[in-house]
Scaffold this motif. Structure first.
Motif, PDB file in Angstrom:
ATOM      1  N   GLN A  13       0.850  -1.366  -0.026  1.00 13.80           N
ATOM      2  CA  GLN A  13       0.003   0.114   0.057  1.00 13.80           C
ATOM      3  C   GLN A  13       0.745   1.122  -0.042  1.00 13.80           C
ATOM      4  O   GLN A  13       0.438   2.229  -0.695  1.00 13.80           O
ATOM      5  CB  GLN A  13      -0.932  -0.092   1.272  1.00 13.80           C
ATOM      6  CG  GLN A  13      -1.950  -1.157   1.135  1.00 13.80           C
ATOM      7  CD  GLN A  13      -2.806  -1.312   2.157  1.00 13.80           C
ATOM      8  OE1 GLN A  13      -2.924  -0.411   2.859  1.00 13.80           O
ATOM      9  NE2 GLN A  13      -3.501  -2.188   2.543  1.00 13.80           N
ATOM     10  N   ILE A  14       1.865   1.184   0.824  1.00 15.38           N
ATOM     11  CA  ILE A  14       2.831   2.346   0.631  1.00 15.38           C
ATOM     12  C   ILE A  14       3.459   2.540  -0.348  1.00 15.38           C
ATOM     13  O   ILE A  14       3.757   3.710  -1.140  1.00 15.38           O
ATOM     14  CB  ILE A  14       3.946   2.161   1.772  1.00 15.38           C
ATOM     15  CG1 ILE A  14       3.261   2.389   3.260  1.00 15.38           C
ATOM     16  CG2 ILE A  14       5.049   3.421   1.689  1.00 15.38           C
ATOM     17  CD1 ILE A  14       4.086   1.792   4.435  1.00 15.38           C
ATOM     18  N   SER A  17       1.429   4.142  -3.088  1.00 17.02           N
ATOM     19  CA  SER A  17       0.848   5.540  -2.781  1.00 17.02           C
ATOM     20  C   SER A  17       1.134   6.561  -3.816  1.00 17.02           C
ATOM     21  O   SER A  17       2.439   6.346  -4.074  1.00 17.02           O
ATOM     22  CB  SER A  17       1.115   5.810  -1.363  1.00 17.02           C
ATOM     23  OG  SER A  17       2.632   6.106  -1.093  1.00 17.02           O
ATOM     24  N   GLU A  18       0.575   7.502  -3.721  1.00 19.31           N
ATOM     25  CA  GLU A  18       0.768   8.591  -4.732  1.00 19.31           C
ATOM     26  C   GLU A  18       2.047   9.452  -4.299  1.00 19.31           C
ATOM     27  O   GLU A  18       2.925   9.726  -5.145  1.00 19.31           O
ATOM     28  CB  GLU A  18      -0.275   9.694  -4.926  1.00 19.31           C
ATOM     29  CG  GLU A  18      -0.001  10.969  -5.847  1.00 19.31           C
ATOM     30  CD  GLU A  18       0.073  10.247  -7.197  1.00 19.31           C
ATOM     31  OE1 GLU A  18       0.681  11.045  -8.126  1.00 19.31           O
ATOM     32  OE2 GLU A  18      -0.508   9.262  -7.732  1.00 19.31           O
ATOM     33  N   HIS A  19       2.411   9.547  -3.030  1.00 16.87           N
ATOM     34  CA  HIS A  19       3.722  10.250  -2.652  1.00 16.87           C
ATOM     35  C   HIS A  19       4.778   9.314  -2.844  1.00 16.87           C
ATOM     36  O   HIS A  19       5.721  10.140  -3.215  1.00 16.87           O
ATOM     37  CB  HIS A  19       3.587  10.643  -1.119  1.00 16.87           C
ATOM     38  CG  HIS A  19       2.587  11.633  -0.763  1.00 16.87           C
ATOM     39  ND1 HIS A  19       2.552  13.087  -1.130  1.00 16.87           N
ATOM     40  CD2 HIS A  19       1.367  11.639  -0.182  1.00 16.87           C
ATOM     41  CE1 HIS A  19       1.492  13.795  -0.710  1.00 16.87           C
ATOM     42  NE2 HIS A  19       0.622  13.030   0.085  1.00 16.87           N
ATOM     43  N   TYR A  20       4.646   8.157  -2.497  1.00 18.98           N
ATOM     44  CA  TYR A  20       6.060   7.310  -2.841  1.00 18.98           C
ATOM     45  C   TYR A  20       6.121   7.388  -4.491  1.00 18.98           C
ATOM     46  O   TYR A  20       7.387   7.292  -4.778  1.00 18.98           O
ATOM     47  CB  TYR A  20       5.713   5.950  -2.107  1.00 18.98           C
ATOM     48  CG  TYR A  20       7.025   5.179  -2.437  1.00 18.98           C
ATOM     49  CD1 TYR A  20       8.050   5.169  -1.402  1.00 18.98           C
ATOM     50  CD2 TYR A  20       7.227   4.386  -3.380  1.00 18.98           C
ATOM     51  CE1 TYR A  20       9.148   4.877  -1.329  1.00 18.98           C
ATOM     52  CE2 TYR A  20       8.612   3.611  -3.354  1.00 18.98           C
ATOM     53  CZ  TYR A  20       9.507   3.708  -2.450  1.00 18.98           C
ATOM     54  OH  TYR A  20      10.621   3.064  -2.466  1.00 18.98           O
ATOM     55  N   ASN A  77      -0.444   6.643  10.680  1.00 15.88           N
ATOM     56  CA  ASN A  77      -0.444   6.359   9.122  1.00 15.88           C
ATOM     57  C   ASN A  77       0.765   6.795   8.519  1.00 15.88           C
ATOM     58  O   ASN A  77       1.385   7.741   8.655  1.00 15.88           O
ATOM     59  CB  ASN A  77      -1.704   6.895   8.238  1.00 15.88           C
ATOM     60  CG  ASN A  77      -1.819   8.261   8.113  1.00 15.88           C
ATOM     61  OD1 ASN A  77      -1.039   8.739   7.130  1.00 15.88           O
ATOM     62  ND2 ASN A  77      -2.547   8.957   8.934  1.00 15.88           N
ATOM     63  N   ASN A  79       1.751   7.893   4.419  1.00 18.06           N
ATOM     64  CA  ASN A  79       1.074   8.149   3.074  1.00 18.06           C
ATOM     65  C   ASN A  79      -0.167   7.810   3.260  1.00 18.06           C
ATOM     66  O   ASN A  79      -0.815   7.219   2.037  1.00 18.06           O
ATOM     67  CB  ASN A  79       2.092   7.383   1.969  1.00 18.06           C
ATOM     68  CG  ASN A  79       3.464   7.959   2.074  1.00 18.06           C
ATOM     69  OD1 ASN A  79       3.864   9.073   2.677  1.00 18.06           O
ATOM     70  ND2 ASN A  79       4.158   7.631   0.917  1.00 18.06           N
ATOM     71  N   GLY A  80      -1.007   8.071   4.107  1.00 18.27           N
ATOM     72  CA  GLY A  80      -2.562   7.474   4.215  1.00 18.27           C
ATOM     73  C   GLY A  80      -2.857   6.232   4.384  1.00 18.27           C
ATOM     74  O   GLY A  80      -4.004   5.745   4.695  1.00 18.27           O
ATOM     75  N   VAL A  81      -1.733   5.229   4.719  1.00 18.81           N
ATOM     76  CA  VAL A  81      -1.912   3.886   4.917  1.00 18.81           C
ATOM     77  C   VAL A  81      -2.071   3.750   6.482  1.00 18.81           C
ATOM     78  O   VAL A  81      -1.032   4.167   7.201  1.00 18.81           O
ATOM     79  CB  VAL A  81      -0.858   2.882   4.389  1.00 18.81           C
ATOM     80  CG1 VAL A  81      -0.985   1.585   4.809  1.00 18.81           C
ATOM     81  CG2 VAL A  81      -0.690   2.966   2.891  1.00 18.81           C
TER      82      VAL A  81
END
Length: 87
Positions: A13-14, A17-20, A77, A79-81
Motif C-alpha cells: 500500500q505504501i 501510494s501517490e507520494h511514494y 499512518n 502516506n495515508g496507509v
C-alpha cells in the motif's frame, strides 16, 4: 501493536501510494497530529521487533544499507496507509 495486517499488505500500500510513486516521499503521521516528511527514499522495509513494527529506510545516495529507522508504535499512518488506528 497488534498485527492486524501483514507487513506485505502495508508495504504494498505504501509502495503504490501517490507520494511514494511520484516523489519518493514517505509522510509519517504521529498520533494523528504530528507530520514528518522523509524525502528521496531509495528503499525501505517494515519489520517487527517483538511486538513493535519498525520502518527502516535509506535515502538516495547513502549506500546499500538502511540509514534510518522509525518505531511505528505511535504512528497513525504512512502516506495515508493506516498503521495503528488506535493512535
Amino acid at each position: 501493536m497488534k498485527k492486524t495486517q501483514s507487513i506485505g499488505d502495508f508495504k504494498n500500500q505504501i509502495l503504490t501510494s501517490e507520494h511514494y510513486i511520484s516523489d519518493g516521499k514517505i509522510i509519517v503521521i504521529y498520533n494523528n497530529t504530528e507530520r514528518i516528511v522523509h524525502q528521496h527514499i531509495d528503499f525501505f522495509e517494515l519489520v517487527y521487533q517483538g511486538s513493535d513494527l519498525y520502518l527502516n529506510f535509506s535515502t538516495t545516495g547513502t549506500g546499500p544499507n538502511f540509514d534510518q529507522s522509525i518505531n511505528l508504535s505511535t504512528v497513525h499512518n504512512i502516506n495515508g496507509v493506516i498503521i495503528n488506528p488506535a493512535t
